[in-house]
Scaffold this active site. Sequence first.
Site, mmCIF file in Angstrom:
data_model
loop_
_atom_site.group_PDB
_atom_site.id
_atom_site.type_symbol
_atom_site.label_atom_id
_atom_site.label_comp_id
_atom_site.label_asym_id
_atom_site.label_seq_id
_atom_site.Cartn_x
_atom_site.Cartn_y
_atom_site.Cartn_z
ATOM 1 N N CYS A 183 -54.090 -13.680 -26.923
ATOM 2 C CA CYS A 183 -53.886 -13.139 -25.581
ATOM 3 C C CYS A 183 -54.790 -11.949 -25.271
ATOM 4 O O CYS A 183 -54.774 -11.427 -24.159
ATOM 5 C CB CYS A 183 -52.424 -12.749 -25.371
ATOM 6 N N CYS B 296 -50.817 -11.104 -31.955
ATOM 7 C CA CYS B 296 -49.647 -10.268 -31.695
ATOM 8 C C CYS B 296 -48.502 -10.674 -32.613
ATOM 9 O O CYS B 296 -48.234 -11.857 -32.794
ATOM 10 C CB CYS B 296 -49.164 -10.460 -30.257
ATOM 11 N N CYS C 162 -46.863 -11.999 -26.402
ATOM 12 C CA CYS C 162 -48.118 -12.748 -26.419
ATOM 13 C C CYS C 162 -48.070 -13.906 -25.416
ATOM 14 O O CYS C 162 -48.989 -14.099 -24.621
ATOM 15 C CB CYS C 162 -48.355 -13.279 -27.835
#
Lengths: 293, 266
Positions: free
Chosen positions: A251, A273, A279
């Site tokens: 992301c 993440c 995310c």
Amino acid sequence: MTAPRTSPSQDDGYNFAYLDEQTKRMIRRAILKAVAVPGHQVPFGSREMPLPYGWGTGGIQVTASIIGLKDVLKVIDQGADDTTNAVSIRRFFAKTAGVATTEKTDEATIIQTRHRIPEMGLGDDQIIVYQVPIPEPLRWLEPRETETRKMHGLADYGVMHVKLYEDIAKYGHIETSYDYPVLVNDRYLTAPSPIPKFDNPKMHGMGALQLFGAGREKRIYAIPPFTRVASLDFEDHPFEVQAWDQSCAICGADDSYLDEVITDDQGGSMFVCSDTDYCQRRVAAGHKGAGDA
Amino acid sequence: MMDAYRQNHDDGPLLRAAGISHFYGDRIGCRDVGFELWPGEILGVVGESGSGKSTLLNCLSSQIVPIAGRLSYRLRTGETADIYDLSEAERRMLMRTDWGFVHQNPRDGLRMGVSAGANVGERLMAVGERHYGNIRGQVTDWLGRVEMDMDRMDDLPTQFSGGMQQRVQIARNLVTGPRLVFLDEPTGGLDVSVQARLLDLLRGLTNDLGLSAVIVTHDLAVARLLSHRLMVMRRGEVVEQGLTDQVLDDPQHAYTQLLVSSVLQT
């Protein structure tokens, strides 16, 4: 009060949320005391649970005692909703209490967590329940329980800095990176459970009620909403959180706690993440990471 | 040192014990012990094993609250405090600022799991020092004063010899500049050459700092070297006390005579 409703998915063989009502009352009394004395460890009669110590028996008992029919439960393990521990505990409450569960941080009223605080800020209509292996922050420095209790009573916490001193002497900086000791409400030294110190600042002034349950050690403690939580440090070596050179490969977030994931046998890896919900939200909002995975 | 001794003399004694008695069930720990300790003075307590020396020392350092007796101490502020009436918090504060306690076995007085430097710095952190650089500086200074090699500063005490461990323990106690130190057989279990160096060091430090001390030992040579006054204990009671040379050279009580004569003459 009406009798607990039995939802279609709830297993009739168990009392609502597994624990019997007397046990829940006992745990609620401990929780009330813990909230009244922020950061102070309150003993409670921890029960045998249908999962081993170390898997969240403390957290699950706290959750069982506070959960109601209308609650929406989210369970995370290392930030992720889809790991074994998280899935099992979510299913446990879906089955024994018939409550709604979610993976969305902002939809949950109760979040039970192991080792992370969600990236998204929590509000005062939410409760976060931590699973705690060792509730006593002084344990590794002072093995005697009688002595640590006395030290808490007298706010005699100098020895905690000895550990930080030792870190700096050895590594040049404070190496302690998880379960980083905090002082709650300027009074009690408290273990934040093994969350990364990245999450420590989120505990300070958090809107949500923070409850901590240690099943094996039979202790409950709490940090009420909007309470002062300070991480210990030295004047010339102030508290710092982890930082990464990378951003999330999925992301692209550069403000969240990243896990390194090994992708092949040639030493390849990517950073993503740790908070899966955070995310996915970012991906849904059109953010993209540099990762080709 | 004698200047400092006289200077402080006018203010009255630093520590005054009266009627200190402690029993373990029917057994006597110590009975009716009383003395005055003046600033800069070193009091030796001698006697055979089981004569109540350690019980007395534990009572004096308030690690045991005795069954009977009073112990008054003149604080830095000039006020006199009754030690057994202080709260636990006040006693602990006194113990780590104005007092020191050197155990016979360094393992009882040190944290074996953290480095020598952290051991010495602990008291500073306990009284609120929160600047790493300052702590490090004072630790370096004190390890130097007890003649430790600086490159051993970040090593664990478990990696040290007995003599070095004892030096670290002494530095750990003196770092906050205490005025009164209790020493329980500080040279016990060390070989004679190490003992001699440690005694030199202790004598130098107590002289330089004008420390008062109560030193418990069964070694008359240690008592002669370090202490100004001597108390001889037997079966929990003080049988004789006086100036060290006077007691050792002209013992009056039969037991003291026995004790003195049992030392090998050279």
